[in-house]
Design a protein around this motif. Structure first.
Motif, PDB file in Angstrom:
ATOM      1  N   TRP A  58       0.821  -1.214   0.000  1.00 35.14           N
ATOM      2  CA  TRP A  58       0.000   0.000   0.000  1.00 35.14           C
ATOM      3  C   TRP A  58       0.852   1.259   0.000  1.00 35.14           C
ATOM      4  O   TRP A  58       0.649   2.177  -0.785  1.00 35.14           O
ATOM      5  N   VAL A  59       1.850   1.296   0.939  1.00 33.16           N
ATOM      6  CA  VAL A  59       2.595   2.539   1.159  1.00 33.16           C
ATOM      7  C   VAL A  59       3.794   2.660   0.226  1.00 33.16           C
ATOM      8  O   VAL A  59       4.055   3.732  -0.313  1.00 33.16           O
ATOM      9  N   ILE A  60       4.522   1.531   0.016  1.00 35.76           N
ATOM     10  CA  ILE A  60       5.797   1.653  -0.700  1.00 35.76           C
ATOM     11  C   ILE A  60       5.638   1.402  -2.196  1.00 35.76           C
ATOM     12  O   ILE A  60       6.202   2.128  -3.007  1.00 35.76           O
ATOM     13  N   LEU A  61       4.850   0.361  -2.573  1.00 36.63           N
ATOM     14  CA  LEU A  61       4.853  -0.023  -3.988  1.00 36.63           C
ATOM     15  C   LEU A  61       3.841   0.749  -4.825  1.00 36.63           C
ATOM     16  O   LEU A  61       4.118   1.081  -5.965  1.00 36.63           O
ATOM     17  N   LEU A  62       2.631   1.025  -4.223  1.00 34.67           N
ATOM     18  CA  LEU A  62       1.581   1.618  -5.040  1.00 34.67           C
ATOM     19  C   LEU A  62       1.937   2.963  -5.678  1.00 34.67           C
ATOM     20  O   LEU A  62       1.592   3.198  -6.829  1.00 34.67           O
ATOM     21  N   PRO A  63       2.645   3.886  -4.946  1.00 36.67           N
ATOM     22  CA  PRO A  63       2.938   5.167  -5.605  1.00 36.67           C
ATOM     23  C   PRO A  63       3.762   5.015  -6.880  1.00 36.67           C
ATOM     24  O   PRO A  63       3.727   5.885  -7.741  1.00 36.67           O
ATOM     25  N   PHE A  64       4.503   3.892  -7.006  1.00 37.63           N
ATOM     26  CA  PHE A  64       5.336   3.727  -8.200  1.00 37.63           C
ATOM     27  C   PHE A  64       4.600   3.019  -9.328  1.00 37.63           C
ATOM     28  O   PHE A  64       5.152   2.857 -10.407  1.00 37.63           O
ATOM     29  N   ILE A  65       3.361   2.541  -9.052  1.00 38.37           N
ATOM     30  CA  ILE A  65       2.620   1.818 -10.087  1.00 38.37           C
ATOM     31  C   ILE A  65       1.686   2.795 -10.782  1.00 38.37           C
ATOM     32  O   ILE A  65       1.022   3.606 -10.142  1.00 38.37           O
ATOM     33  N   ASP A  66       1.636   2.679 -12.082  1.00 39.54           N
ATOM     34  CA  ASP A  66       0.799   3.519 -12.922  1.00 39.54           C
ATOM     35  C   ASP A  66      -0.640   3.524 -12.413  1.00 39.54           C
ATOM     36  O   ASP A  66      -1.198   2.486 -12.097  1.00 39.54           O
ATOM     37  N   SER A  67      -1.258   4.711 -12.306  1.00 39.19           N
ATOM     38  CA  SER A  67      -2.569   4.813 -11.648  1.00 39.19           C
ATOM     39  C   SER A  67      -3.685   4.154 -12.443  1.00 39.19           C
ATOM     40  O   SER A  67      -4.793   4.057 -11.959  1.00 39.19           O
ATOM     41  N   GLN A  68      -3.411   3.677 -13.662  1.00 37.36           N
ATOM     42  CA  GLN A  68      -4.465   3.017 -14.444  1.00 37.36           C
ATOM     43  C   GLN A  68      -4.463   1.521 -14.223  1.00 37.36           C
ATOM     44  O   GLN A  68      -5.343   0.831 -14.704  1.00 37.36           O
ATOM     45  N   HIS A  69      -3.435   1.019 -13.479  1.00 37.20           N
ATOM     46  CA  HIS A  69      -3.312  -0.427 -13.290  1.00 37.20           C
ATOM     47  C   HIS A  69      -4.471  -0.948 -12.448  1.00 37.20           C
ATOM     48  O   HIS A  69      -4.976  -0.264 -11.578  1.00 37.20           O
ATOM     49  N   VAL A  70      -4.878  -2.217 -12.671  1.00 35.08           N
ATOM     50  CA  VAL A  70      -6.057  -2.761 -12.022  1.00 35.08           C
ATOM     51  C   VAL A  70      -5.837  -2.992 -10.525  1.00 35.08           C
ATOM     52  O   VAL A  70      -6.802  -3.065  -9.760  1.00 35.08           O
ATOM     53  N   ILE A  71      -4.541  -3.050 -10.086  1.00 33.33           N
ATOM     54  CA  ILE A  71      -4.299  -3.420  -8.697  1.00 33.33           C
ATOM     55  C   ILE A  71      -4.786  -2.349  -7.732  1.00 33.33           C
ATOM     56  O   ILE A  71      -5.073  -2.625  -6.575  1.00 33.33           O
ATOM     57  N   HIS A  72      -4.899  -1.093  -8.239  1.00 31.63           N
ATOM     58  CA  HIS A  72      -5.341  -0.007  -7.358  1.00 31.63           C
ATOM     59  C   HIS A  72      -6.751  -0.224  -6.842  1.00 31.63           C
ATOM     60  O   HIS A  72      -7.173   0.381  -5.869  1.00 31.63           O
ATOM     61  N   LYS A  73      -7.505  -1.141  -7.493  1.00 27.93           N
ATOM     62  CA  LYS A  73      -8.880  -1.407  -7.071  1.00 27.93           C
ATOM     63  C   LYS A  73      -8.902  -2.030  -5.668  1.00 27.93           C
ATOM     64  O   LYS A  73      -9.865  -1.876  -4.936  1.00 27.93           O
TER      65      LYS A  73
END
Lengths: 92, 84
Positions: B27-42
């Motif tokens: 949540w804190v470390i990896l998500l900011p580096f993942i493109d905001s359109q990726h499905v994992i943000h769901k």
């Protein structure tokens, strides 16, 4: 230096580094994703420290050895003590 | 090795702590580096909750500890008053 002083010193060092980086006092231009991670870093360290503590406690609970002989001996001694004290007039 | 419920409780605690740690790290470390359109943000709440929820939980814990200490101290005072 005492342990408390060491801990406070380390915390003060980390805290000032974090504050300097978040307020841009060092003049570095970090990308926005790095800034996001930096902002949540203290909360992250606290949560991971808590998780480590919980995990260590759980692991030690799971691997603690039972001592059957010592338990039985202790129960026997408790019975003896109760009988002795009851004889001397103490009521439970 | 410890027996029965001790083992289950211990291993359960280890599992819970690992789950919380991995979820929070992603949540804190990896998500900011993942493109905001990726499905994992769901699967993750907005980033602001990553700081708000532990903070709220910590305050709740402090409140609980404070209430418990007050309760024990009041009970002690009542006992000593009755003994006098």
């Amino acid at each position: 230096m005492t342990k408390l002083a060491q801990w406070l010193w380390g915390l003060a060092l980390l805290g000032s580094t974090w504050a300097a980086l978040t307020m841009g006092a060092l003049g570095l231009e970090l990308p926005s994703s790095c800034r996001e991670v930096l902002w949540s870093l203290p909360a992250y360290l606290l949560v991971s420290a808590g998780c480590y503590a919980l995990g260590t406690v759980g692991y030690r609970v799971a691997t603690f050895h039972d001592c059957e002989d010592a338990a039985r001996e202790l129960q026997g001694q408790i019975q003896e003590a109760r009988a002795d004290l009851a004889r001397r007039g103490m009521r439970f | 090795m410890a027996t029965g419920t001790d083992q289950v409780v211990g291993l359960g605690l280890v599992a819970v702590s690992l789950i919380i740690f991995t979820y929070y790290t992603v949540w804190v470390i990896l998500l900011p580096f993942i493109d905001s359109q990726h499905v994992i943000h769901k699967y993750f709440l907005p980033q602001a909750y990553a700081v708000a929820i532990p903070l709220a939980a910590g305050l709740l814990l402090l409140l609980f500890v404070g209430v418990f200490i007050t309760y024990v101290m009041l009970k002690n005072q009542k006992v000593t008053k009755k003994a006098q």
